[in-house]
Design a protein around this motif. Structure first.
Motif, PDB file in Angstrom:
ATOM      1  N   ASN A  40       0.820  -1.211   0.000  1.00 57.09           N
ATOM      2  CA  ASN A  40       0.000   0.000   0.000  1.00 57.09           C
ATOM      3  C   ASN A  40       0.851   1.256   0.000  1.00 57.09           C
ATOM      4  OD1 ASN A  40      -2.786  -0.574  -0.180  1.00 57.09           O
ATOM      5  ND2 ASN A  40      -2.743  -1.439   1.873  1.00 57.09           N
ATOM      6  N   GLU A  43       2.192   1.742  -3.465  1.00 62.07           N
ATOM      7  CA  GLU A  43       1.135   2.219  -4.354  1.00 62.07           C
ATOM      8  C   GLU A  43       0.933   3.719  -4.160  1.00 62.07           C
ATOM      9  OE1 GLU A  43      -1.622  -0.360  -5.587  1.00 62.07           O
ATOM     10  OE2 GLU A  43      -1.982   1.259  -7.036  1.00 62.07           O
ATOM     11  N   ARG A  47       1.682   6.711  -7.052  1.00 64.35           N
ATOM     12  CA  ARG A  47       0.673   7.634  -7.551  1.00 64.35           C
ATOM     13  C   ARG A  47       1.010   9.072  -7.182  1.00 64.35           C
ATOM     14  NH1 ARG A  47      -4.814   4.557  -8.345  1.00 64.35           N
ATOM     15  NH2 ARG A  47      -4.140   2.413  -8.057  1.00 64.35           N
ATOM     16  N   LYS A  51       1.515  12.187  -9.798  1.00 60.58           N
ATOM     17  CA  LYS A  51       0.724  13.418  -9.726  1.00 60.58           C
ATOM     18  C   LYS A  51       1.603  14.639  -9.507  1.00 60.58           C
ATOM     19  CE  LYS A  51      -3.192  11.542 -10.437  1.00 60.58           C
ATOM     20  NZ  LYS A  51      -3.652  11.548 -11.841  1.00 60.58           N
ATOM     21  N   TYR A  79      -1.256  15.795  -1.275  1.00 55.92           N
ATOM     22  CA  TYR A  79      -1.715  14.482  -1.726  1.00 55.92           C
ATOM     23  C   TYR A  79      -2.109  13.615  -0.539  1.00 55.92           C
ATOM     24  CZ  TYR A  79      -2.297  10.439  -4.745  1.00 55.92           C
ATOM     25  OH  TYR A  79      -2.843   9.381  -5.445  1.00 55.92           O
ATOM     26  N   SER A  82      -5.363  14.817   0.733  1.00 53.11           N
ATOM     27  CA  SER A  82      -6.432  14.363  -0.163  1.00 53.11           C
ATOM     28  C   SER A  82      -6.739  12.904   0.095  1.00 53.11           C
ATOM     29  CB  SER A  82      -6.009  14.541  -1.625  1.00 53.11           C
ATOM     30  OG  SER A  82      -5.618  15.880  -1.856  1.00 53.11           O
ATOM     31  N   TRP A  83      -5.706  12.107   0.200  1.00 54.61           N
ATOM     32  CA  TRP A  83      -5.882  10.679   0.445  1.00 54.61           C
ATOM     33  C   TRP A  83      -6.686  10.458   1.724  1.00 54.61           C
ATOM     34  CZ3 TRP A  83      -5.280   6.384   3.397  1.00 54.61           C
ATOM     35  CH2 TRP A  83      -5.210   5.140   2.754  1.00 54.61           C
ATOM     36  N   VAL A  86     -10.351  11.506   1.216  1.00 51.19           N
ATOM     37  CA  VAL A  86     -11.063  10.486   0.440  1.00 51.19           C
ATOM     38  C   VAL A  86     -11.352   9.258   1.307  1.00 51.19           C
ATOM     39  CG1 VAL A  86     -10.794   8.823  -1.446  1.00 51.19           C
ATOM     40  CG2 VAL A  86     -10.239  11.229  -1.813  1.00 51.19           C
ATOM     41  N   SER A  87     -10.378   8.847   2.086  1.00 46.06           N
ATOM     42  CA  SER A  87     -10.542   7.680   2.944  1.00 46.06           C
ATOM     43  C   SER A  87     -11.682   7.894   3.940  1.00 46.06           C
ATOM     44  CB  SER A  87      -9.223   7.403   3.675  1.00 46.06           C
ATOM     45  OG  SER A  87      -9.336   6.267   4.497  1.00 46.06           O
ATOM     46  N   TYR A  90     -15.098   8.030   2.035  1.00 48.11           N
ATOM     47  CA  TYR A  90     -15.502   6.704   1.587  1.00 48.11           C
ATOM     48  C   TYR A  90     -16.003   5.874   2.769  1.00 48.11           C
ATOM     49  CZ  TYR A  90     -15.237   2.182  -0.808  1.00 48.11           C
ATOM     50  OH  TYR A  90     -15.521   0.972  -1.350  1.00 48.11           O
TER      51      TYR A  90
ATOM     52  N   GLN B  46      -8.261  -4.575   1.766  1.00 50.37           N
ATOM     53  CA  GLN B  46      -7.517  -4.241   0.563  1.00 50.37           C
ATOM     54  C   GLN B  46      -8.420  -3.645  -0.518  1.00 50.37           C
ATOM     55  OE1 GLN B  46      -4.434  -3.427   1.112  1.00 50.37           O
ATOM     56  NE2 GLN B  46      -4.255  -3.790  -1.073  1.00 50.37           N
ATOM     57  N   PHE B  48     -10.994  -1.871   0.031  1.00 52.76           N
ATOM     58  CA  PHE B  48     -11.187  -0.489   0.482  1.00 52.76           C
ATOM     59  C   PHE B  48      -9.982   0.362   0.104  1.00 52.76           C
ATOM     60  CE2 PHE B  48     -12.926   2.772   3.200  1.00 52.76           C
ATOM     61  CZ  PHE B  48     -11.810   3.435   3.694  1.00 52.76           C
ATOM     62  N   GLN B  49      -8.789  -0.105   0.455  1.00 48.05           N
ATOM     63  CA  GLN B  49      -7.563   0.640   0.173  1.00 48.05           C
ATOM     64  C   GLN B  49      -7.419   0.934  -1.309  1.00 48.05           C
ATOM     65  OE1 GLN B  49      -6.229   2.024   2.706  1.00 48.05           O
ATOM     66  NE2 GLN B  49      -4.499   0.831   3.425  1.00 48.05           N
ATOM     67  N   GLN B  50      -7.664  -0.076  -2.136  1.00 50.78           N
ATOM     68  CA  GLN B  50      -7.515   0.087  -3.571  1.00 50.78           C
ATOM     69  C   GLN B  50      -8.445   1.162  -4.103  1.00 50.78           C
ATOM     70  OE1 GLN B  50      -4.348  -1.258  -4.316  1.00 50.78           O
ATOM     71  NE2 GLN B  50      -5.470  -1.000  -6.228  1.00 50.78           N
ATOM     72  N   LEU B  51      -9.662   1.175  -3.607  1.00 51.01           N
ATOM     73  CA  LEU B  51     -10.608   2.183  -4.061  1.00 51.01           C
ATOM     74  C   LEU B  51     -10.220   3.575  -3.597  1.00 51.01           C
ATOM     75  CD1 LEU B  51     -12.819   1.153  -5.895  1.00 51.01           C
ATOM     76  CD2 LEU B  51     -14.448   2.008  -4.249  1.00 51.01           C
ATOM     77  N   VAL B  52      -9.677   3.678  -2.392  1.00 52.14           N
ATOM     78  CA  VAL B  52      -9.200   4.978  -1.922  1.00 52.14           C
ATOM     79  C   VAL B  52      -8.079   5.475  -2.832  1.00 52.14           C
ATOM     80  CG1 VAL B  52      -8.077   6.234  -0.043  1.00 52.14           C
ATOM     81  CG2 VAL B  52      -9.884   4.597   0.467  1.00 52.14           C
ATOM     82  N   HIS B  53      -7.154   4.590  -3.179  1.00 53.16           N
ATOM     83  CA  HIS B  53      -6.074   4.964  -4.108  1.00 53.16           C
ATOM     84  C   HIS B  53      -6.661   5.471  -5.423  1.00 53.16           C
ATOM     85  CE1 HIS B  53      -2.655   3.780  -1.776  1.00 53.16           C
ATOM     86  NE2 HIS B  53      -2.941   2.511  -1.754  1.00 53.16           N
ATOM     87  N   GLN B  54      -7.593   4.686  -5.958  1.00 57.55           N
ATOM     88  CA  GLN B  54      -8.178   5.024  -7.249  1.00 57.55           C
ATOM     89  C   GLN B  54      -8.939   6.345  -7.206  1.00 57.55           C
ATOM     90  OE1 GLN B  54     -11.038   2.152  -8.601  1.00 57.55           O
ATOM     91  NE2 GLN B  54     -11.345   3.141 -10.572  1.00 57.55           N
ATOM     92  N   MET B  55      -9.764   6.521  -6.191  1.00 57.71           N
ATOM     93  CA  MET B  55     -10.566   7.747  -6.093  1.00 57.71           C
ATOM     94  C   MET B  55      -9.696   8.963  -5.815  1.00 57.71           C
ATOM     95  SD  MET B  55     -14.191   6.762  -4.315  1.00 57.71           S
ATOM     96  CE  MET B  55     -13.549   5.896  -2.908  1.00 57.71           C
ATOM     97  N   THR B  56      -8.654   8.792  -4.999  1.00 53.78           N
ATOM     98  CA  THR B  56      -7.754   9.920  -4.739  1.00 53.78           C
ATOM     99  C   THR B  56      -7.139  10.397  -6.050  1.00 53.78           C
ATOM    100  OG1 THR B  56      -7.215   9.074  -2.536  1.00 53.78           O
ATOM    101  CG2 THR B  56      -5.727  10.709  -3.462  1.00 53.78           C
ATOM    102  N   GLU B  57      -6.720   9.438  -6.860  1.00 60.12           N
ATOM    103  CA  GLU B  57      -6.099   9.777  -8.137  1.00 60.12           C
ATOM    104  C   GLU B  57      -7.077  10.508  -9.050  1.00 60.12           C
ATOM    105  OE1 GLU B  57      -2.888   7.437 -10.947  1.00 60.12           O
ATOM    106  OE2 GLU B  57      -4.666   6.368 -10.284  1.00 60.12           O
ATOM    107  N   CYS B  59      -9.966  12.033  -8.224  1.00 60.95           N
ATOM    108  CA  CYS B  59     -10.488  13.276  -7.673  1.00 60.95           C
ATOM    109  C   CYS B  59      -9.417  14.366  -7.622  1.00 60.95           C
ATOM    110  CB  CYS B  59     -11.081  13.037  -6.283  1.00 60.95           C
ATOM    111  SG  CYS B  59     -12.496  11.885  -6.307  1.00 60.95           S
ATOM    112  N   TRP B  60      -8.186  13.956  -7.508  1.00 63.50           N
ATOM    113  CA  TRP B  60      -7.075  14.918  -7.571  1.00 63.50           C
ATOM    114  C   TRP B  60      -7.133  15.678  -8.887  1.00 63.50           C
ATOM    115  CZ3 TRP B  60      -3.043  16.359  -4.335  1.00 63.50           C
ATOM    116  CH2 TRP B  60      -1.953  17.010  -4.926  1.00 63.50           C
TER     117      TRP B  60
END
Lengths: 101, 113
Positions: A40, A43, A47, A51, A79, A82-83, A86-87, A90, B46, B48-57, B59-60
């Motif tokens: 994680n 990852e 990203r 960005k 960033y 933002s992360w 978003v967390s 969500y 995981q 959840f984490q993956q979606l947070v990564h994706q949405m952050t990207e 929405c940024w």
């Protein structure tokens, strides 16, 4: 295990199972959690780098100048902000969905 | 209201899924229920984490202009809205797909659980 974390944790947790060939599920779970955390972090870093490179580097010069470095530093913090936003958003949404079921 | 295509299918921590919906966990954990439970939980985390990564990207791109000294309230609101609308979009797509598949009887078999 290719990650450096694997060997560090192996010596700390291995004694708990008394040595020998028996696989300790507790040990496996801890190592898996570490691997997941590492993945994680990688990852996130990947990203973030993408960005912030896009935001802060125009025409690539011979080195990163001061303004570029300052931009990258701010970008990293934003960033992360933002992360986290978003967390939280969500998570709230998921809880609301569960409450509606 | 209950939606079949709820956030469980968009990769959430799985309020809509129980143990019987995750056959892969049973296969991986084998006979050990502790390991099986662990795999289920970590898999959900995981997703959840993956979606947070994706949405952050995503929405940024929509919400961030030039990175400043802090995340201003307009950008923060944008991120929150972005997350909500992304989930809405995902649910919309699943629901509409379900509807359009139902009207084509030839395909409805392949999509039902």
């Amino acid at each position: 295990m290719e990650s450096g974390f694997g060997s560090d944790f192996g010596s700390d947790f291995g004694s708990g199972s008394g040595g020998g060939g028996k696989l300790d599920p507790g040990l496996i779970m801890e190592q898996v959690k570490v691997q997941i955390a590492v993945a994680n972090a990688q990852e996130l870093l990947q990203r973030m780098t993408d960005k912030c490179f896009r935001k802060c580097i125009g025409k690539p010069g011979g080195a990163l100048d001061n303004s570029e470095q300052k931009c990258i530093a701010m970008c990293m913090d934003r960033y992360m902000d933002s992360w986290n936003t978003v967390s939280r958003a969500y998570n709230s949404r998921l809880q609301r969905e569960r409450a509606n079921m | 209201r209950s939606r079949r295509g709820g956030t469980g299918n968009t990769g959430g921590t799985g309020g809509t899924r129980n143990g019987m919906d995750a056959p892969s966990a049973a296969g991986l954990g084998g006979a050990d229920p502790q390991l099986q439970r662990f795999i289920e939980v970590e898999t959900q985390k995981q997703r959840f984490q993956q979606l947070v990564h994706q949405m952050t990207e995503l929405c940024w791109e929509k919400c961030m202009d030039k990175p400043g000294p802090k995340l201003d309230s307009r950008a923060e609101t944008c991120f929150v809205n972005c997350v909500e609308r992304f989930i809405d979009t995902s649910q919309f797509i699943l629901n509409r797909l379900e509807q359009t598949q139902k009207s084509k009887s030839a395909f409805s078999e392949s999509l039902s659980d």
